[in-house]
Design an enzyme around this catalytic site. Structure first.
Site, PDB file in Angstrom:
ATOM      1  N   HIS A  85       0.823  -1.220   0.000  1.00  0.00           N
ATOM      2  CA  HIS A  85       0.000   0.000   0.000  1.00  0.00           C
ATOM      3  C   HIS A  85       0.854   1.266   0.000  1.00  0.00           C
ATOM      4  O   HIS A  85       0.359   2.339  -0.326  1.00  0.00           O
ATOM      5  CB  HIS A  85      -1.054  -0.023   1.111  1.00  0.00           C
ATOM      6  CG  HIS A  85      -0.612   0.311   2.502  1.00  0.00           C
ATOM      7  ND1 HIS A  85      -0.278  -0.644   3.439  1.00  0.00           N
ATOM      8  CD2 HIS A  85      -0.491   1.497   3.137  1.00  0.00           C
ATOM      9  CE1 HIS A  85       0.026  -0.051   4.576  1.00  0.00           C
ATOM     10  NE2 HIS A  85      -0.092   1.248   4.426  1.00  0.00           N
ATOM     11  N   ASP A 221       1.224  -7.696   2.346  1.00  0.00           N
ATOM     12  CA  ASP A 221       1.298  -6.259   2.049  1.00  0.00           C
ATOM     13  C   ASP A 221       2.756  -5.786   1.887  1.00  0.00           C
ATOM     14  O   ASP A 221       3.305  -5.122   2.754  1.00  0.00           O
ATOM     15  CB  ASP A 221       0.590  -5.487   3.174  1.00  0.00           C
ATOM     16  CG  ASP A 221       0.299  -4.044   2.791  1.00  0.00           C
ATOM     17  OD1 ASP A 221       0.874  -3.570   1.796  1.00  0.00           O
ATOM     18  OD2 ASP A 221      -0.500  -3.404   3.494  1.00  0.00           O
ATOM     19  N   SER A 647       3.785   2.303   8.370  1.00  0.00           N
ATOM     20  CA  SER A 647       3.539   1.364   7.288  1.00  0.00           C
ATOM     21  C   SER A 647       4.858   1.089   6.588  1.00  0.00           C
ATOM     22  O   SER A 647       5.559   2.031   6.211  1.00  0.00           O
ATOM     23  CB  SER A 647       2.554   1.954   6.291  1.00  0.00           C
ATOM     24  OG  SER A 647       1.281   1.979   6.854  1.00  0.00           O
TER      25      SER A 647
END
Ligand code: ASP
Length: 731
Positions: A85, A221, A647
């Site tokens: 992402h 991810d 992230s």
């Protein structure tokens, strides 16, 4: 009991007593404070191994990715690992219906196939320095706030200039703890960062919006990039001749796996937390800002989701935008639920009552806060609404704004002979804008969001041009929208290009008649005139009070752990690999396996489809060396305190080896930016062995795994655990 055993028992008890699920995001230069705690939880490293200015340390492998996410260097050739992402807009921008890397994934099978990403940066931290005393130079008690700010700005300019003199570095100073401390961050930014690999979205985004912010999770991810440098290994603009960056440090990848209770740490760039907000500020977020934001985004998402479903072209065009909008949308819903469940407002009020009872000065401070928050509410809301409407709303306004920047500097550009360069840039902006633009979708977004915006905006800030909606158009948003797009030059590529190509000093008259230009100018200009000045003034006063308030909190609650809110600077957080029982009657395991992927599999579903090849590999249990006890683990949770910006952060074990990649928090943690609850807050990480399995077995890009250094120290564990575990090469 032999002596060693006895020692082990003592150690276990000690660990049990001192270990807690750890709240806090620690400044790397201050790790000595928590070094003992981390070691008591199992860490084998010293603070100096993590951050040092005298030798290479783990911090040299941690990279701020595009200024928003974290990534880490995992080979001696500048190979970067981050989240899918985080690389999503780059993957999207290289995608087309013919080369649909979003759906199919992308793997460069040699360096020559790696894809350039103009504008993407990779920033390394050279050093972090406490400059509080320098920043306070020349500041005296009799100076008012504005004078103090002026003096600090002058101090900052001087310190920064000195720090970067004759270096290729950048530097900036950030206030910590609301200006009780200041740190200078010296950085080095690489500008040639190429896409190396990305799994299909059905792996990298598996679970989609349904599973986002949720546990149990089965998302791979991750995506991979590479930093390129000039011949001297220093930052350079993109060039075919650039070479892979040779780093000072890179992370070793652990093949050991993670056991429940193992020490874990997450090293990265958490964006923003607001632990110390007063009850009035939390009240504003919960009851004014979040409901409006959720409403606006729910509306645009329903339009975008339907449009993306209707065609592959629109799906690719809007993929990254949809993610940007939906990610925070879902988080805010969870955040409000969590704050209600934690009785956050009552807790804040109880703290404030205690503070009031302690000193009169505290009472006066809190009264002032209440007054300031009451006064700023209208401006904060105007600002939050602008962000939703302008930055996440109809894109026609954005393009009009690009023209405004060009038009405003037209005369200067002409004088300086730079006009044609600027025109070329404007044309490039137009091309990029329309590459990912669908007119009917933008019109629907405009129609719905403008109606909401009009309803939400304080009448004193309302753009005058919107009055035609209720006047001439008799409240008919559809006809207003048709008129708006029909008349504007920014609704089609041809019209926008024609205007850019023919733009002259006289064209400003044309702009003044363009409804999109006028509205953009009113929305942005109105913000600049009617909102920003008061918002800025009141916010500065609030910050000034916060500086005193956090100190009062520290004094009044000595039993609590205090740490400086996240501000996009490098931080270390630590905890354990552990599950949770966030609600009555449920208990979450700390890891998931590929079995769960097959359980969730729904062929053709937007969020739960799978590539056939992955189904086959899982069904055949063809996991290579990446399985543990016959199971292929996918994700795991831990009690590391993280937020957005973390992230892509590496998850490191007690030896500093890479065991996972942080990418999310559980639903029950979504309020942790405002209030952390150790018993329920868990970060979500993808197991590094699942990443390796996807690269090696699924994508057959084993050359990338070969580039890494895989280590296995597990077997040596047992009784005589060495201080720093020996490395055993696996690959
Ligand atoms: N998934 C999150 C995000 O980037 C990471 C987090 O906030 O924990 O939005």
């Amino acid at each position: 009991m032999n002596k060693k055993r006895f020692l082990l028992v003592i150690l276990t008890i000690f660990t049990f007593v001192t270990t807690r699920a750890t709240e806090g995001m620690w400044i790397p230069t201050l790790l000595k404070v928590v070094e003992g705690d981390m070691q008591s939880m199992g860490m084998k490293l010293t603070a100096e191994d993590i951050y040092s200015i005298n030798k290479s340390s783990l911090k040299d492998a941690i990279v701020h990715f595009g200024g928003g996410c974290t990534s880490e260097i995992i080979s001696n050739q500048g190979l970067l690992l981050t989240n899918h992402h985080c690389g999503y807009s780059q993957i999207q921008s290289h995608s087309s219906v013919e080369h649909d890397y979003l759906t199919d994934g992308f793997w460069a099978m040699s360096m020559a196939e790696e894809l350039a990403n103009p504008g993407l940066t990779a920033t390394l931290i050279v050093r972090i320095e406490d400059v509080t005393s320098y920043m306070e130079r020349g500041i005296t008690a009799d100076m008012d706030m504005a004078k103090q700010a002026e003096q600090r700005a002058a101090n900052e300019a001087e310190i920064v200039a000195k720090a970067i003199e004759n270096t290729g570095y950048d530097a900036f100073i950030r206030p910590f703890n609301y200006g009780n401390e200041f740190y200078m961050i010296v950085t080095k930014t690489y500008k040639d960062v190429r896409l190396v690999g990305a799994p299909p979205s059905s792996v990298g985004k598996f679970g989609g919006d349904t599973d986002n912010w949720m546990w149990p999770r089965h998302t791979g991810d991750f995506s991979m990039f590479r930093i390129y440098a000039g011949a001297d290994n220093e930052p350079a603009e993109y060039s075919e001749d650039n070479k892979p960056y040779s780093p000072k440090e890179f992370l070793r990848v652990s093949m050991d796996g993670v056991q429940e209770g193992d020490f874990t740490m997450v090293f990265g760039f958490p964006g923003r937390t607001e632990q110390y907000l007063t009850s009035s500020a939390v009240d504003y977020t919960m009851n004014m800002a979040n409901p409006m934001r959720i409403h606006m985004r729910e509306t645009s998402l329903s339009i975008i989701d339907a449009a993306m479903k209707s065609s592959d072209e629109i799906r690719i065009q809007y993929a990254a935008k949809q993610s940007r909008i939906s990610n925070a949308y879902k988080k805010w819903i969870g955040q409000n639920d969590g704050l209600i469940e934690l009785r956050a407002l009552d807790k804040k009020k109880a703290d404030e009552a205690k503070l009031r009872s302690m000193t009169d000065a505290n009472g006066a401070l809190l009264d002032e806060f209440d007054a300031l928050y009451k006064e700023i509410e209208k401006y904060s809301f105007g600002r939050d609404l602008l962000i939703e409407y302008f930055y996440y709303g109809p894109e026609i306004l954005d393009l009009a704004n690009s023209f405004q920047r060009f038009a405003d500097s037209y005369e200067d550009l002409e004088k300086e002979g730079k006009l044609e360069d600027a025109r070329a840039r404007l044309i490039a902006t137009i091309e990029a804008h329309f590459k990912d633009y669908n007119l009917p979708t933008d019109m629907l977004i405009f129609e719905s969001l403008t109606a909401l915006y009009k309803g939400y905006i304080d009448p004193s800030f309302a753009p005058a041009s919107l009055s035609v909606i209720d006047g001439k158009f008799k409240g008919n948003m559809k006809s207003y929208t048709e008129y708006f797009y029909g008349k504007s030059a920014f609704s089609s590529k041809e019209k926008a290009l024609a205007l850019a190509n023919s733009f002259s000093a006289k064209s400003t008259k044309k702009l003044a008649k363009d409804p999109a230009y006028v509205l953009m100018d009113e929305v942005l200009g109105g913000y600049g005139e009617k909102i920003r000045p008061d918002y800025g003034r009141l916010n500065a006063a609030i910050d000034d009070n916060m500086k005193v308030y956090v100190k009062a909190l520290e004094r009044s609650f000595p039993e609590r752990t205090f740490w400086s809110d996240a501000n996009s600077t490098l931080r270390l957080t630590y905890g354990k690999a552990e599950g949770s029982a966030p609600r009555d009657g449920m208990e979450y395991k700390f890891y998931t396996t590929t079995d769960g992927i097959l359980q969730k599999y729904k062929p053709g579903h937007r969020d739960f489809d799978l590539p056939e090849r992955l189904v086959e590999l899982i069904e055949k249990e063809d996991f290579g060396p990446y399985a543990q006890d016959g199971e292929m683990r996918v994700c795991f949770t831990g009690s590391n305190h993280t937020t957005g910006g973390n992230s892509g952060s590496p998850v490191l074990d007690k030896n500093g080896y890479l065991i996972g990649l942080n990418f999310d928090r559980s639903w029950e943690s979504t309020m942790s930016d405002i209030m952390f609850a150790p018993e329920r807050c868990r970060n979500i990480m993808v197991d590094i062995r699942y990443v390796l399995f996807i690269i090696d077995k699924y994508a057959e890009a084993g050359h990338l795994v070969d580039e890494m250094t895989l280590v296995k120290v597990g077997e040596e564990k047992a009784e005589t655990e060495p201080a720093v575990a020996p490395v055993k090469q696996v690959h």
